[in-house]
Design a protein around this motif. Structure first.
Motif, mmCIF file in Angstrom:
data_model
loop_
_atom_site.group_PDB
_atom_site.id
_atom_site.type_symbol
_atom_site.label_atom_id
_atom_site.label_comp_id
_atom_site.label_asym_id
_atom_site.label_seq_id
_atom_site.Cartn_x
_atom_site.Cartn_y
_atom_site.Cartn_z
ATOM 1 N N LYS A 224 -55.375 -0.924 -8.792
ATOM 2 C CA LYS A 224 -55.447 0.399 -9.420
ATOM 3 C C LYS A 224 -56.128 0.347 -10.790
ATOM 4 O O LYS A 224 -55.714 0.988 -11.755
ATOM 5 C CB LYS A 224 -54.051 1.013 -9.568
ATOM 6 N N ALA A 225 -57.218 -0.400 -10.846
ATOM 7 C CA ALA A 225 -57.883 -0.616 -12.126
ATOM 8 C C ALA A 225 -58.386 0.680 -12.762
ATOM 9 O O ALA A 225 -58.223 0.878 -13.967
ATOM 10 C CB ALA A 225 -59.043 -1.596 -11.936
ATOM 11 N N ASP A 226 -59.001 1.547 -11.967
ATOM 12 C CA ASP A 226 -59.545 2.779 -12.542
ATOM 13 C C ASP A 226 -58.468 3.619 -13.220
ATOM 14 O O ASP A 226 -58.717 4.240 -14.265
ATOM 15 C CB ASP A 226 -60.252 3.602 -11.467
ATOM 16 N N GLU A 227 -57.277 3.640 -12.639
ATOM 17 C CA GLU A 227 -56.181 4.376 -13.252
ATOM 18 C C GLU A 227 -55.660 3.662 -14.493
ATOM 19 O O GLU A 227 -55.353 4.284 -15.511
ATOM 20 C CB GLU A 227 -55.046 4.571 -12.250
ATOM 21 N N MET A 228 -55.588 2.317 -14.427
ATOM 22 C CA MET A 228 -55.089 1.554 -15.570
ATOM 23 C C MET A 228 -56.012 1.679 -16.772
ATOM 24 O O MET A 228 -55.541 1.715 -17.909
ATOM 25 C CB MET A 228 -54.923 0.083 -15.190
ATOM 26 N N TRP A 229 -57.328 1.745 -16.515
ATOM 27 C CA TRP A 229 -58.274 1.814 -17.623
ATOM 28 C C TRP A 229 -58.175 3.113 -18.407
ATOM 29 O O TRP A 229 -58.725 3.208 -19.504
ATOM 30 C CB TRP A 229 -59.691 1.615 -17.093
ATOM 31 N N LYS A 230 -57.469 4.093 -17.862
ATOM 32 C CA LYS A 230 -57.213 5.315 -18.623
ATOM 33 C C LYS A 230 -56.118 5.079 -19.664
ATOM 34 O O LYS A 230 -55.964 5.862 -20.606
ATOM 35 C CB LYS A 230 -56.797 6.451 -17.682
ATOM 36 N N VAL A 231 -55.374 3.991 -19.471
ATOM 37 C CA VAL A 231 -54.275 3.646 -20.375
ATOM 38 C C VAL A 231 -54.665 2.520 -21.324
ATOM 39 O O VAL A 231 -54.359 2.553 -22.520
ATOM 40 C CB VAL A 231 -53.026 3.235 -19.566
ATOM 41 N N ALA A 232 -55.348 1.509 -20.780
ATOM 42 C CA ALA A 232 -55.719 0.339 -21.578
ATOM 43 C C ALA A 232 -56.944 -0.317 -20.963
ATOM 44 O O ALA A 232 -57.140 -0.273 -19.744
ATOM 45 C CB ALA A 232 -54.563 -0.660 -21.642
ATOM 46 N N THR A 233 -57.748 -0.947 -21.819
ATOM 47 C CA THR A 233 -58.978 -1.592 -21.352
ATOM 48 C C THR A 233 -59.161 -3.009 -21.872
ATOM 49 O O THR A 233 -60.191 -3.632 -21.625
ATOM 50 C CB THR A 233 -60.199 -0.762 -21.781
ATOM 51 N N GLY A 234 -58.178 -3.503 -22.595
ATOM 52 C CA GLY A 234 -58.317 -4.824 -23.206
ATOM 53 C C GLY A 234 -58.874 -4.782 -24.611
ATOM 54 O O GLY A 234 -59.045 -5.831 -25.242
ATOM 55 N N LYS A 235 -59.140 -3.589 -25.130
ATOM 56 C CA LYS A 235 -59.719 -3.450 -26.463
ATOM 57 C C LYS A 235 -58.805 -4.063 -27.527
ATOM 58 O O LYS A 235 -57.599 -3.859 -27.522
ATOM 59 C CB LYS A 235 -59.961 -1.974 -26.778
ATOM 60 N N GLY A 236 -59.423 -4.817 -28.423
ATOM 61 C CA GLY A 236 -58.669 -5.428 -29.504
ATOM 62 C C GLY A 236 -58.149 -6.815 -29.200
ATOM 63 O O GLY A 236 -57.566 -7.462 -30.082
ATOM 64 N N ILE A 237 -58.355 -7.301 -27.972
ATOM 65 C CA ILE A 237 -57.847 -8.614 -27.580
ATOM 66 C C ILE A 237 -59.012 -9.575 -27.377
ATOM 67 O O ILE A 237 -59.972 -9.269 -26.670
ATOM 68 C CB ILE A 237 -57.019 -8.527 -26.280
ATOM 69 N N THR A 238 -58.912 -10.750 -27.992
ATOM 70 C CA THR A 238 -59.911 -11.804 -27.810
ATOM 71 C C THR A 238 -59.398 -12.822 -26.808
ATOM 72 O O THR A 238 -58.286 -13.329 -26.937
ATOM 73 C CB THR A 238 -60.221 -12.506 -29.143
ATOM 74 N N VAL A 239 -60.207 -13.093 -25.792
ATOM 75 C CA VAL A 239 -59.869 -14.073 -24.769
ATOM 76 C C VAL A 239 -60.820 -15.263 -24.901
ATOM 77 O O VAL A 239 -62.044 -15.099 -24.815
ATOM 78 C CB VAL A 239 -59.981 -13.490 -23.345
ATOM 79 N N ALA A 240 -60.284 -16.435 -25.120
ATOM 80 C CA ALA A 240 -61.105 -17.648 -25.190
ATOM 81 C C ALA A 240 -61.348 -18.171 -23.783
ATOM 82 O O ALA A 240 -60.417 -18.286 -22.985
ATOM 83 C CB ALA A 240 -60.416 -18.713 -26.028
ATOM 84 N N VAL A 241 -62.594 -18.478 -23.482
ATOM 85 C CA VAL A 241 -62.959 -19.074 -22.200
ATOM 86 C C VAL A 241 -63.377 -20.512 -22.486
ATOM 87 O O VAL A 241 -64.484 -20.770 -22.967
ATOM 88 C CB VAL A 241 -64.090 -18.291 -21.514
ATOM 89 N N ILE A 242 -62.469 -21.439 -22.228
ATOM 90 C CA ILE A 242 -62.738 -22.858 -22.458
ATOM 91 C C ILE A 242 -63.359 -23.397 -21.181
ATOM 92 O O ILE A 242 -62.672 -23.619 -20.180
ATOM 93 C CB ILE A 242 -61.452 -23.602 -22.836
ATOM 94 N N ASP A 243 -64.672 -23.626 -21.221
ATOM 95 C CA ASP A 243 -65.394 -23.816 -19.963
ATOM 96 C C ASP A 243 -66.792 -24.370 -20.253
ATOM 97 O O ASP A 243 -66.968 -25.129 -21.204
ATOM 98 C CB ASP A 243 -65.470 -22.467 -19.237
#
Length: 390
Positions: A31-50
């Motif tokens: 249900k991503a499309d519905e969730m993105w109306k609530v939150a999108t990950g804005k303000g969070i930094t994700v480190a990709v160790i790769d």
């Protein structure tokens, strides 16, 4: 854990190509499309160790920080030099914007901090330890490690020290359980206390045949038919599978929940992920741990009790805080061969099917859509442009 890539090999004209969003079955199931109306990950930094992240792709443009290269020096943002594509595809699954008809991540407004450590761990784990510490010192709240392998006793201690440092700084670490399709006791860093070990489920919500299992597995996430850029041609898309992809989706899920609740601690984000995970059978399960991630339960239904901000729910449940002391051989990546089909019948454990879980009401249609597009290579039609990333 380098992803097993099932290439869509029949060329299709770029003008007739479908965008990747239509092929991301797991976003519909979650249900991503519905969730993105609530939150999108804005303000969070994700480190990709790769292996580094190609920040010139349309889906990642302006979303990738400079980062650090602990492999050969320089930046973790490697532009078009991530020839392995592994780190790039993890970043796409986490935070791709979907621009130019490309891949959309589960947390499309999260920021990626690329930490390049190389494509394999055959030369040792040293770059990874440094990478974890660098990530938390530079603002990462979520750390994605889609690699794994063995470690001797000294290396296990170094790993635990880095994990403990990240925990003290308030970060969450997600790591893949491995792709041997076998029961394991030790896969580093996934099996270390304080790391969230992630297994993979398929389009039916069943444990993937290649997904390693054991008492160290904590959560599961979609890890089959996950679109990403092809290794041989960055302008084409390929279907990936592995606990690498599952780990990236779990990391993105944490970022999504955290962006909606920025005052929560890492312990609280993890606790609600565990409490709302979908499962069928005993909990924790050695195949999917506490279940398959279901952020819709948190963001749309308001479920999950964040609880004590200072207590790690996994450590409390495991009643342990020390690293495994039984060493294995020198470090090498857990290969991702799709073995273990003989055990699939014993691993046929699906997530609970209540609304907002995985798989759900949309899974049958999504699975049909996935089958319909296997065998297609989609020309991305990406124009090479000078990078203008932040």
């Amino acid at each position: 854990m380098t992803a097993v890539v099932a290439t869509w090999t029949v060329a299709a004209p770029a003008a007739q190509a479908e965008d990747m969003r239509s092929r991301q079955w797991y976003l519909d199931a979650m249900k991503a499309d519905e969730m993105w109306k609530v939150a999108t990950g804005k303000g969070i930094t994700v480190a990709v160790i790769d292996t580094g992240v190609d920040s010139t792709l349309p889906e990642l443009r302006g979303k990738v920080l400079p980062g650090r290269n602990f492999d050969t020096g320089g930046l973790g943002r490697v532009d078009d030099k991530d020839t392995d594509r592994h780190g790039t595809n993890m970043a796409l699954a986490i935070a791709g914007s979907g621009a130019a008809g490309g891949v959309k991540g589960i947390a499309p407004d999260a920021v990626i901090l690329p930490v390049k450590t190389g494509a394999a761990v055959g030369t040792g784990w040293k770059t990874f330890y440094k990478g974890v510490r660098y990530a938390v010192d530079n603002g990462a709240r979520v750390i994605n490690i889609s690699f794994g392998g063995t470690a001797d006793e000294a290396e296990a201690r170094e790993w635990q020290s880095a994990v403990d440092y990240a925990a003290q700084k308030g970060a969450l670490i997600f790591a893949g359980s491995g792709n041997d399709g076998r029961e394991r006791r030790h896969v580093y860093p996934a099996s270390l206390p304080g790391v969230v070990a992630v297994g993979a489920v398929d389009t039916k919500g069943t444990v993937a045949a290649f997904s390693n299992y054991g008492s160290y597995v904590d959560l599961a996430a979609p890890g089959v038919e996950i679109p990403g850029r092809c290794t041989k041609d960055r302008n084409q898309y390929c279907a990936g599978r592995g606990t690498s992809e599952a780990t990236a989706i779990a990391s993105g899920t944490a970022a999504l929940i955290w962006s909606a609740h920025p005052d929560w601690t890492a312990n609280q984000v993890l606790r609600v992920m565990m409490e709302t995970a979908g499962h069928d059978g005993p909990v924790p399960s050695k195949y999917i741990g506490y279940g398959t991630v279901r952020p819709a339960q948190v963001l749309l239904e308001g479920k999950g009790n964040p609880g004590d901000p200072n207590v790690n729910p996994l450590l409390a449940a495991q009643q342990t805080s020390t690293a495994p002391t039984t060493p294995q051989t020198s470090p090498s990546p857990e290969n991702t061969g799709a073995s273990g089909s003989d055990q699939a019948k014993d691993k046929g454990q699906a997530a609970a099917s209540d609304e907002g879980g995985f798989p759900l009401w949309a899974i049958a249609a999504s699975a049909v859509a996935v089958v319909a597009v296997i065998g297609l290579v989609v020309a991305a039609g990406v124009r090479r442009r000078a990078s203008t990333d932040a």
